[in-house]
Design an enzyme around this catalytic site. Structure first.
Site, short mmCIF file in Angstrom:
data_model
loop_
_atom_site.label_atom_id
_atom_site.label_comp_id
_atom_site.label_asym_id
_atom_site.label_seq_id
_atom_site.Cartn_x
_atom_site.Cartn_y
_atom_site.Cartn_z
N TYR A 293 -11.39 -9.92 10.94
CA TYR A 293 -10.17 -9.11 10.77
C TYR A 293 -10.19 -8.39 9.43
CZ TYR A 293 -5.18 -8.26 11.83
OH TYR A 293 -3.96 -7.70 12.15
N TYR A 343 -6.10 0.33 14.12
CA TYR A 343 -5.47 -0.96 13.85
C TYR A 343 -4.81 -1.49 15.11
CZ TYR A 343 -3.04 -4.58 11.23
OH TYR A 343 -2.61 -5.80 10.75
#
Length: 414
Positions: A293, A343
């Site tokens: 991430y 995102y």
């Protein structure tokens, strides 16, 4: 804690379908419209019709649309659904919940999605068309003290890591550089131009030590995956990604003021690794591709350390010595990740690793007469982004330093 109780679930479940919408800014669409498209794309990828999907889960923070609405638009009648509020650790946690509800006999096949106008509507830092709610609850310790954005909240951890281990801005910038190289081979990526270390360091400072190019790209998009039992997966359209192990929303002894329990440079992955690897029956040395991430360049480094891909403090060297590049020992975020592709709160990184396991990332390589993609393994700009040998992948999720999640998948049964 006994971390051996989930070994019997290894390879029993699989991701059989993945789908997304384009990564855009100013989509001009509702999250309902995008959510329906992403789930339908995942169903088509799996070769499933509406009668074969009976469960739905979503990460519904911000302007997302709830599961029953998405299901109804697709003609799906649900036997189980849940819309979960949470941060970036939601993706892997929802996969774990899907396994649990199927195992409990509540449904058979679960679609998981995230739909968000993350640039044009609800932006994480509180800007955009909708403002954040009044300060309440645990926000008294964060927003009440000027820690409103993720960069503000995490910067203390990043700075301390640099102080303790001598991690340099040039090393950290290499995370962006490498992810931009991968994104340059990804037609879907919002930012697909390669950047240099100097480009990162010369971009404006947001919150020390994060420059603009150390931060993820905000986008409007929806993403979806479909989970079912491995014995049902054999009838699906594409090869399954078998779930070896999953960790959902593990946290430090405190998740808000996490620095009060354990070093400030320690993330929840330090605890997650003790669940992830024993249940998967493999270790970090066995993993071929990671999806870590990357809300910021630093979050990737911290997780790779705490899950054991390198020693604590060695992350700067690990992310800057070529290991994480395509063609390297263990590429990371081969789509370009949150820093470049878009995102998505982690779902796109799972989607990318599913495609890596299929050896079918949608790059510029042509489809051959046998229907399979003919990879060149030429990683120059505009070329291939399929790693040559991929049998096991790991996804490392992040919400904040004190909360995390993770997932190991493989393309073969153990």
């Amino acid at each position: 804690m006994d971390t051996t109780t989930a070994k019997h679930l290894r390879d029993k479940y699989a991701i059989v379908g993945v789908g997304e919408t384009p990564y855009t800014r100013g989509s001009g669409r509702t999250t309902r419209s995008m959510g329906v498209e992403a789930v339908k794309n995942a169903m088509d990828d799996a070769g499933l019709d509406a009668s074969e999907v009976d469960g739905m889960l979503s990460y519904s923070s911000g302007d997302s649309t709830f599961a029953p609405t998405i299901a109804g638009d697709l003609g799906i009648r649900l036997d189980f659904y849940m819309d979960v509020f949470g941060g970036g650790s939601s993706t892997e946690a929802l996969i774990g919940i899907a396994i649990g509800v199927i195992e409990a006999g509540m449904c058979n096949t679960v679609a998981i999605y995230r739909s968000m106008n993350g640039f044009s509507e609800v932006r994480i830092g509180g800007t955009g068309k909708r403002s954040m709610a009044p300060i309440t609850g645990d926000q008294l310790h964060s927003r009440g003290n000027g820690l409103a954005s993720a960069a503000q909240m995490f910067s203390h951890t990043f700075m301390r890591h640099m102080y303790e281990y001598g991690t340099t801005p040039e090393q950290i910038a290499m995370v962006k550089v490498v992810h931009s190289e991968h994104a340059s081979n990804n037609p879907k990526a919002y930012y697909n131009q390669r950047v240099s270390v100097d480009d990162v360091l010369n971009s404006r400072m947001i919150v020390k030590p994060c420059h603009l190019l150390d931060c993820c790209v905000e986008t409007d998009n929806a993403t979806a995956i479909i989970v079912t039992r491995a014995d049902r997966a054999k009838d699906c359209k594409n090869p399954p990604a078998y779930i070896k192990s999953v960790v959902g929303r593990v946290c430090k002894p405190r998740s808000d003021m996490h620095y009060q329990a354990g070093p400030i440079t320690r993330t929840a992955g330090y605890y997650g690794k003790d669940i992830l690897w024993p249940n998967a029956g493999v270790g970090p040395e066995d993993i071929d591709v990671t999806g870590s991430y990357d809300a910021f360049t630093f979050t990737t480094l911290l997780q790779l350390e705490d899950y054991g891909f390198c020693e604590k403090g060695g992350g700067g060297e690990y992310v800057s010595n070529g290991t994480t590049r395509l063609g390297g020992k263990r590429p990371n975020n081969t789509s370009g990740g949150h820093l470049c592709e878009g995102y998505t709160h982690g779902i796109a990184m799972v989607i990318e690793n599913v495609r890596q396991l299929r050896h079918d990332v949608d790059d510029s390589c042509p489809i051959g007469p046998d229907g399979k993609r003919q990879h060149t393994y030429d990683y120059r700009e505009g070329g291939c982004r399929q790693q040559k040998k991929v049998e096991l992948t790991a996804n490392l999720g992040w919400a904040m330093p004190g909360t995390g999640s993770s997932l190991v998948m493989g393309n073969q049964l153990s």
